[in-house]
Design a protein around this motif. Structure first.
Motif, PDB file in Angstrom:
ATOM      1  N   UNK A 106       0.827  -1.210   0.000  1.00 39.34           N
ATOM      2  CA  UNK A 106       0.000   0.000   0.000  1.00 39.34           C
ATOM      3  C   UNK A 106       0.865   1.265   0.000  1.00 39.34           C
ATOM      4  N   UNK A 107       1.945   1.245   0.783  1.00 38.31           N
ATOM      5  CA  UNK A 107       2.844   2.398   0.823  1.00 38.31           C
ATOM      6  C   UNK A 107       3.473   2.623  -0.540  1.00 38.31           C
ATOM      7  N   UNK A 108       3.932   1.544  -1.155  1.00 44.09           N
ATOM      8  CA  UNK A 108       4.552   1.662  -2.464  1.00 44.09           C
ATOM      9  C   UNK A 108       3.559   2.176  -3.503  1.00 44.09           C
ATOM     10  N   UNK A 109       2.334   1.636  -3.462  1.00 40.61           N
ATOM     11  CA  UNK A 109       1.301   2.082  -4.397  1.00 40.61           C
ATOM     12  C   UNK A 109       1.000   3.561  -4.195  1.00 40.61           C
ATOM     13  N   UNK A 110       0.902   3.988  -2.934  1.00 42.09           N
ATOM     14  CA  UNK A 110       0.668   5.393  -2.620  1.00 42.09           C
ATOM     15  C   UNK A 110       1.755   6.272  -3.230  1.00 42.09           C
ATOM     16  N   UNK A 111       3.003   5.866  -3.079  1.00 50.29           N
ATOM     17  CA  UNK A 111       4.129   6.658  -3.574  1.00 50.29           C
ATOM     18  C   UNK A 111       4.165   6.676  -5.102  1.00 50.29           C
ATOM     19  N   UNK A 135       1.091   9.807  -4.879  1.00 44.75           N
ATOM     20  CA  UNK A 135       1.565  10.869  -3.997  1.00 44.75           C
ATOM     21  C   UNK A 135       2.981  11.371  -4.240  1.00 44.75           C
ATOM     22  N   UNK A 136       3.724  10.778  -5.166  1.00 46.39           N
ATOM     23  CA  UNK A 136       5.081  11.278  -5.423  1.00 46.39           C
ATOM     24  C   UNK A 136       5.451  11.181  -6.901  1.00 46.39           C
ATOM     25  N   UNK A 137       5.557   9.970  -7.407  1.00 47.86           N
ATOM     26  CA  UNK A 137       6.042   9.813  -8.786  1.00 47.86           C
ATOM     27  C   UNK A 137       5.208  10.560  -9.826  1.00 47.86           C
ATOM     28  N   UNK A 138       3.858  10.565  -9.719  1.00 43.37           N
ATOM     29  CA  UNK A 138       3.080  11.330 -10.705  1.00 43.37           C
ATOM     30  C   UNK A 138       3.377  12.829 -10.647  1.00 43.37           C
ATOM     31  N   UNK A 139       3.619  13.350  -9.449  1.00 43.04           N
ATOM     32  CA  UNK A 139       3.919  14.773  -9.309  1.00 43.04           C
ATOM     33  C   UNK A 139       5.253  15.101  -9.956  1.00 43.04           C
ATOM     34  N   UNK A 140       6.210  14.191  -9.813  1.00 41.56           N
ATOM     35  CA  UNK A 140       7.498  14.352 -10.468  1.00 41.56           C
ATOM     36  C   UNK A 140       7.337  14.421 -11.986  1.00 41.56           C
ATOM     37  N   UNK A 153      -5.033   4.669   2.445  1.00 36.44           N
ATOM     38  CA  UNK A 153      -4.136   5.061   3.528  1.00 36.44           C
ATOM     39  C   UNK A 153      -3.471   3.807   4.098  1.00 36.44           C
ATOM     40  N   UNK A 154      -2.122   3.703   3.994  1.00 36.55           N
ATOM     41  CA  UNK A 154      -1.461   2.491   4.484  1.00 36.55           C
ATOM     42  C   UNK A 154      -1.418   2.396   6.001  1.00 36.55           C
ATOM     43  N   UNK A 155      -1.738   3.489   6.686  1.00 34.14           N
ATOM     44  CA  UNK A 155      -1.783   3.461   8.138  1.00 34.14           C
ATOM     45  C   UNK A 155      -0.474   3.835   8.803  1.00 34.14           C
ATOM     46  N   UNK A 156       0.670   3.457   8.185  1.00 33.55           N
ATOM     47  CA  UNK A 156       1.973   3.749   8.809  1.00 33.55           C
ATOM     48  C   UNK A 156       2.547   5.084   8.332  1.00 33.55           C
ATOM     49  N   UNK A 157       2.072   5.569   7.202  1.00 34.30           N
ATOM     50  CA  UNK A 157       2.477   6.878   6.683  1.00 34.30           C
ATOM     51  C   UNK A 157       1.222   7.625   6.245  1.00 34.30           C
ATOM     52  N   UNK A 158       1.073   8.868   6.685  1.00 31.84           N
ATOM     53  CA  UNK A 158      -0.104   9.657   6.328  1.00 31.84           C
ATOM     54  C   UNK A 158       0.070  10.228   4.919  1.00 31.84           C
ATOM     55  N   UNK A 159      -0.835   9.935   3.990  1.00 26.92           N
ATOM     56  CA  UNK A 159      -0.680  10.409   2.610  1.00 26.92           C
ATOM     57  C   UNK A 159      -0.577  11.929   2.493  1.00 26.92           C
ATOM     58  N   UNK A 160      -1.359  12.658   3.290  1.00 27.51           N
ATOM     59  CA  UNK A 160      -1.316  14.123   3.238  1.00 27.51           C
ATOM     60  C   UNK A 160       0.039  14.640   3.690  1.00 27.51           C
ATOM     61  N   UNK A 204      -3.162   4.293 -13.629  1.00 31.51           N
ATOM     62  CA  UNK A 204      -3.731   3.559 -12.495  1.00 31.51           C
ATOM     63  C   UNK A 204      -4.769   4.401 -11.745  1.00 31.51           C
ATOM     64  N   UNK A 205      -4.486   5.698 -11.613  1.00 31.71           N
ATOM     65  CA  UNK A 205      -5.455   6.569 -10.927  1.00 31.71           C
ATOM     66  C   UNK A 205      -6.753   6.661 -11.716  1.00 31.71           C
ATOM     67  N   UNK A 206      -6.645   6.820 -13.037  1.00 34.07           N
ATOM     68  CA  UNK A 206      -7.853   6.908 -13.869  1.00 34.07           C
ATOM     69  C   UNK A 206      -8.649   5.604 -13.796  1.00 34.07           C
ATOM     70  N   UNK A 207      -7.952   4.480 -13.829  1.00 30.64           N
ATOM     71  CA  UNK A 207      -8.633   3.182 -13.732  1.00 30.64           C
ATOM     72  C   UNK A 207      -9.407   3.069 -12.421  1.00 30.64           C
TER      73      UNK A 207
END
Length: 528
Positions: free
Chosen positions: A311-316, A320-325, A367-374, A411-414
């Motif tokens: 979940x953390x990897x998917x979030x990143x 929450x990171x790579x698309x912004x880059x 939300x993976x629970x161990x890291x807050x996405x925001x 993936x987000x659009x899907x």
């Protein structure tokens, strides 16, 4: 001031600390003795990321006084790293944390107790074999890059004398098997998806081939596949360690710190006795160990389940990171930026990535629970991107964009489609994809040609948009259907997703003439 002074009894600790250097709070010699006799951790890959992150995490754990073993580093790719970056400094190094404020923090890393060349041609191999036969060994880990996990038929056919890293590791695992089927965890810390499974696949390939060729017993393969004996956990790692920075070298020299020479090996590894790295870091690891583990949680590692790591990897990677880059890479090239830290100071760009992350991507984040996405996005935008020490460029990030878009945006659009979310919320993500059609022309917003970054599909995709001209009032944009219906590039047919026509309209605006990229970006960001 030299690193090796710290191993003497009469060094001037007050001088170091007065100049802002954090020194080890543990007895280095005692830790080295304990580790030599009963090692717990061997790490493969002696590069900058290892010294700046895993070794530094262990250093922090040792500073608590709750642990007394260091880490032994083994280099599989470039043995000169051992000769030039470790041996002359008795395995000590300096971690320089680059703060987004433009300041630095300096910490001596003394957790590395031995540095060995992981190849049978060197005497070090005998020591590695000895270590792998020790019951105390709990974990071996890797930062050798995803390419380091590769293998081929030729190397598999070399039998017990392989050349590739995972082949050598499998030979050492065979020694551990022969010593009594001793348990061990094989832990990837490389920045690639499902990294533990990649290591596992390579190790199994070598072992199965050797068993087939009669070089090892089938019992060895069974041992590796027994999860109570050998485990291959997943992890997610995130930290940037750029090449040694000229500004950092100058700051250290001004302190009187003399170990600041650049090092380049014959294999073009760039390093130094110091490692400079960004302040923000994450290491989330699946807690699946067969023989215990070093307490890296004392240094900040988050131990959790495989599902949570995923979940953390998917979030990143997808939100929450790579698309912004990638959004910054495309528009940074179009707007003439050559530094990410400068680009994020652009008000339109900053609002662009903030709104993509917080408004458009967030509805699909689990939300993976161990890291807050925001908080994760906030640290990325407010600390990581503006860091003046980070020499990253839009041009570098734009490499292989066609290979990244399916994951970073598709993936987000899907997920919007599969979860029945309101696709009218997607405005700036479509603008990123429209920007890609403008980027492929290789002409920036000022009308100046630029060379798009290397990409395996670059020429093919450029040929699709070749009929389009910037500033032409009457032209047919029908060619865009051939581009935006490409599932291999976007992860899905954007017309079938109901976004194709919307993106086409944005492309028309971006092609309107000089200044159209800025005007279009500003309008959509302001209206969002």
């Amino acid at each position: 001031m030299r690193l090796k002074e710290l191993l003497t009894d009469n060094y001037n600790a007050a001088e170091w600390e007065a100049k802002g250097y954090e020194l080890p709070r543990f007895d280095i010699k005692t830790v080295r003795k304990n580790t030599y006799e009963n090692p717990t951790w061997v790490h493969f890959g002696g590069g900058n990321i290892f010294r700046a992150f895993p070794a530094a995490l262990l250093n922090d754990a040792l500073n608590t006084g709750k642990y007394d073993r260091g880490v032994i580093v083994a280099e599989t790719f470039d043995d000169e790293v051992i000769d030039k970056a470790y041996a002359p400094y008795d395995n000590l190094s300096l971690l320089v944390s680059l703060q987004s404020s433009g300041t630095i923090e300096k910490k001596v890393i003394a957790s590395v107790t031995e540095a060995l060349k992981a190849d049978p041609q060197f005497e070090d191999w005998n020591r590695l074999t000895e270590i792998f036969r020790k019951p105390s060994l709990q974990m071996i880990s890797f930062t050798i890059t995803e390419k380091g996990y590769s293998y081929n038929e030729e190397d598999l056919a070399r039998g017990l004398s392989p050349v590739f890293a995972l082949g050598k590791v499998t030979v050492l695992l065979h020694e551990r098997f022969k010593a009594g089927k001793l348990p061990l965890t094989v832990q990837s810390m490389d920045n690639c998806s499902h990294n533990g499974s990649k290591v596992q696949a390579g190790v199994f390939a070598y072992a199965e081939r050797w068993a087939k060729d009669g070089l090892v017993a089938q019992e060895f393969v069974d041992y590796l596949k027994d999860e109570s004996k050998v485990s291959f956990p997943w992890s997610m790692i995130d930290k940037i360690t750029p090449r040694p920075h000229e500004k950092v070298k100058a700051l250290l020299a001004a302190d009187g710190f003399e170990d600041n020479d650049y090092i380049e090996t014959a294999r073009h590894t760039f390093t130094a006795p110091f490692v400079n790295a960004e302040e923000t870091q994450y290491l989330v690891i699946e807690d699946n160990y067969t023989n215990g583990r070093p307490p890296l949680n004392l240094g900040g590692v988050l131990y959790t389940t495989r599902e949570t790591v995923d979940k953390v990897e998917t979030m990143k990677v997808t939100t929450c990171l790579n698309p912004l880059h990638t959004a910054m890479a495309i528009y940074g090239c179009l707007l003439g930026y050559d530094l990410i830290s400068a680009e994020i100071a652009d008000a339109d760009i900053r609002a662009f990535v903030q709104k993509i992350g917080y408004i458009e991507a967030m509805p699909v984040v689990v939300d993976p629970g161990v890291l807050n996405p925001y908080e994760f996005i906030g640290a990325f935008i407010n600390k990581r991107l503006p860091n003046p020490f980070m020499p990253d460029t839009p041009q570098r990030i734009a490499m292989d964009t066609s290979q990244k878009l399916p994951i970073r945006f598709g993936e987000t659009i899907k997920k919007y489609i599969s979860r029945g979310l309101d696709r009218s919320n997607l405005v700036l993500i479509p603008l990123v994809l429209a920007g890609y059609a403008r980027y492929l022309k290789g002409v920036d917003d000022a009308g100046k040609p630029f060379t798009p970054s290397p990409d395996p599909l670059l020429e093919e995709l450029q040929s699709i948009v070749s009929p389009l001209e910037i500033g032409s009032e009457h032209q047919d944009f029908g060619c865009l259907r051939k581009l935006f219906s490409r599932k291999d590039v976007f992860g899905l047919d954007l017309y079938e997703a109901g976004l194709g026509e919307q993106i086409e309209g944005m492309v028309k605006e971006l092609y309107a003439g000089k200044g159209a990229v800025r005007a279009t970006l500003h309008r959509y960001v302001s209206e969002r």
